[in-house]
Design a protein around this motif. Structure first.
Motif, PDB file in Angstrom:
ATOM      1  N   GLU A  79     -59.294  53.016 -98.330  1.00  0.00           N
ATOM      2  CA  GLU A  79     -59.224  53.233 -99.783  1.00  0.00           C
ATOM      3  C   GLU A  79     -58.217  52.272-100.422  1.00  0.00           C
ATOM      4  O   GLU A  79     -58.021  52.297-101.627  1.00  0.00           O
ATOM      5  CB  GLU A  79     -58.797  54.680-100.072  1.00  0.00           C
ATOM      6  CG  GLU A  79     -59.845  55.712 -99.699  1.00  0.00           C
ATOM      7  CD  GLU A  79     -60.937  55.860-100.753  1.00  0.00           C
ATOM      8  OE1 GLU A  79     -60.757  55.338-101.870  1.00  0.00           O
ATOM      9  OE2 GLU A  79     -61.970  56.489-100.454  1.00  0.00           O
ATOM     10  N   ILE A  80     -57.597  51.433 -99.589  1.00  0.00           N
ATOM     11  CA  ILE A  80     -56.515  50.586-100.091  1.00  0.00           C
ATOM     12  C   ILE A  80     -56.840  49.102 -99.924  1.00  0.00           C
ATOM     13  O   ILE A  80     -56.315  48.258-100.641  1.00  0.00           O
ATOM     14  CB  ILE A  80     -55.206  50.973 -99.350  1.00  0.00           C
ATOM     15  CG1 ILE A  80     -53.974  50.673-100.165  1.00  0.00           C
ATOM     16  CG2 ILE A  80     -55.127  50.350 -97.988  1.00  0.00           C
ATOM     17  CD1 ILE A  80     -52.733  51.314 -99.580  1.00  0.00           C
ATOM     18  N   ASN A 123     -58.477  59.774-100.356  1.00  0.00           N
ATOM     19  CA  ASN A 123     -58.583  59.056-101.623  1.00  0.00           C
ATOM     20  C   ASN A 123     -57.454  59.413-102.588  1.00  0.00           C
ATOM     21  O   ASN A 123     -57.461  59.013-103.742  1.00  0.00           O
ATOM     22  CB  ASN A 123     -59.970  59.270-102.279  1.00  0.00           C
ATOM     23  CG  ASN A 123     -60.224  60.711-102.639  1.00  0.00           C
ATOM     24  OD1 ASN A 123     -59.419  61.587-102.335  1.00  0.00           O
ATOM     25  ND2 ASN A 123     -61.341  60.975-103.287  1.00  0.00           N
ATOM     26  N   LYS A 126     -53.674  56.981-100.317  1.00  0.00           N
ATOM     27  CA  LYS A 126     -54.642  55.973 -99.900  1.00  0.00           C
ATOM     28  C   LYS A 126     -54.231  55.163 -98.668  1.00  0.00           C
ATOM     29  O   LYS A 126     -54.994  54.329 -98.202  1.00  0.00           O
ATOM     30  CB  LYS A 126     -54.945  55.033-101.081  1.00  0.00           C
ATOM     31  CG  LYS A 126     -55.704  55.733-102.200  1.00  0.00           C
ATOM     32  CD  LYS A 126     -55.919  54.817-103.382  1.00  0.00           C
ATOM     33  CE  LYS A 126     -56.597  55.529-104.542  1.00  0.00           C
ATOM     34  NZ  LYS A 126     -58.027  55.803-104.331  1.00  0.00           N
TER      35      LYS A 126
END
Length: 350
Positions: A79-80, A123, A126
């Motif tokens: 998510e990063i 999420n 992250k």
């Protein structure tokens, strides 16, 4: 109404176990697969993209793949970092891949003592992801550390899935062979008192904030509703998809001191003819979810049908083997992917 046929990607010799849509690129899908149905042999991580094909009809293209020593059971995108993803392997290892780098993973971890069945990236926090394993544990990781941050002894047997809540950063849900769905608060890592006669030294179980007796048999999949905090779906060998309201859970540092048992079953979705292997709520609608099952179908349901309407919205049945995974596009409402032991990834519109 004639629906266009699905976009299809065939990966001969590598039946699928899981898929994940990229949170950064609307058309990118990762596929976890295993030779010989995951029983023995190597694995493959496929990266595919959805684009316009002949005549403007959507088509899937295989962009690249990575070979692994053991079968892969699940995959999750970072998510990063848009080019990174983590895979869960049958040998107990987790590997972090960068799509710009060929052949080899950029990091690897090996703490689980049995197959890793699921991996999920937070999420909210992250930089964190979790894994669940046949060894009964769930582990919390960050890509920067060589070892796990936390280990939760979640169930006495296989943990098929572990998932971060999309609303509460420290809350995770797990489901298991033991027929339960459990919620754990990562801030309250205490152990449950053992049953009389049990050896708590060798088999301690982490105290769950809530234990939901979801089924009399194995719970193979679960998911958090993206719009209604504390609402989850579970599915498994009993062929039913159940929607649970878990608002009675007590969270915070004291969660482990008064572990609750409960969960109210709001509704049951019935129709699959064999075990349900995967369930996932829509990222766009609070009432819609998809399921995949051993009856070779992927199904779409609504928990809020119109008066006189049905809960079952759609059946996707071109697969010729167990459908093991399904996943909603994060960008385009109503677009769903399914993957199967027939070595085919299908993308279609509901």
């Amino acid at each position: 109404m004639n629906r266009p046929p699905p976009a299809v990607l065939h990966t001969p010799g590598f039946p699928h176990y899981g898929l994940a849509w990229s949170p950064f690129h609307s058309n990118r899908i990762a596929l976890a697969s295993s030779a010989n149905y995951g029983l023995v042999g190597n694995g493959r991580l496929h990266l595919a993209s959805l684009g316009p094909g002949p005549g403007g009809v959507p088509a899937l293209t295989l962009d690249k793949f990575y070979e692994t020593q053991d079968g892969l059971y699940d995959v999750a995108w970072s998510e990063i970092h848009e080019n990174q993803l983590v895979s869960a392997s049958g040998d107990g290892s987790l590997k972090l891949w960068d799509v710009m780098i060929n052949d080899l993973p950029i990091r690897a971890w090996h703490e689980h003592t049995r197959e890793v069945f699921s991996v999920d990236w937070s999420n909210i926090n992250k930089d964190q992801f979790i894994s669940s394993s046949w060894d009964g544990t769930v582990k919390l990781w960050t890509p920067e550390r060589p070892r796990s941050i936390t280990t939760i002894h979640a169930h006495p047997s296989c943990v098929y899935q572990a998932l971060f809540s999309p609303h509460q950063p420290d809350l995770i849900a797990t489901c298991s062979t033991d027929g339960t769905l459990k919620l754990f608060d990562l801030r309250a890592p205490a152990y449950t008192p053992s049953a009389p006669g049990a050896n708590s030294f060798t088999t301690p179980l982490t105290a769950a904030a809530l234990t939901v007796p979801a089924s009399g048999t194995e719970v193979l999949s679960a998911d958090w509703n993206k719009y209604r905090p504390f609402v989850l779906a579970s599915a498994g060998v009993d062929r039913a998809i159940k929607v649970w309201d878990c608002r009675m859970v007590q969270l915070g540092p004291d969660a482990a001191q008064n572990p609750a048992v409960g969960g109210a079953c709001e509704t049951q979705l019935l129709g699959h003819e064999l075990a349900v292997r995967k369930v996932q709520w829509s990222p766009h609608r609070a009432d819609m979810l998809a399921s995949a099952g051993y009856d070779m179908t992927c199904r779409v349901w609504t928990t809020a049908p119109p008066p006189g309407g049905k809960q079952l919205v759609y059946i996707h049945d071109p697969h010729t083997e167990f459908v093991i995974g399904c996943g909603w596009s994060l960008y385009e409402e109503g677009v769903l992917a399914s993957c199967s032991w027939d070595c085919r990834l299908n993308v279609f519109r509901v």
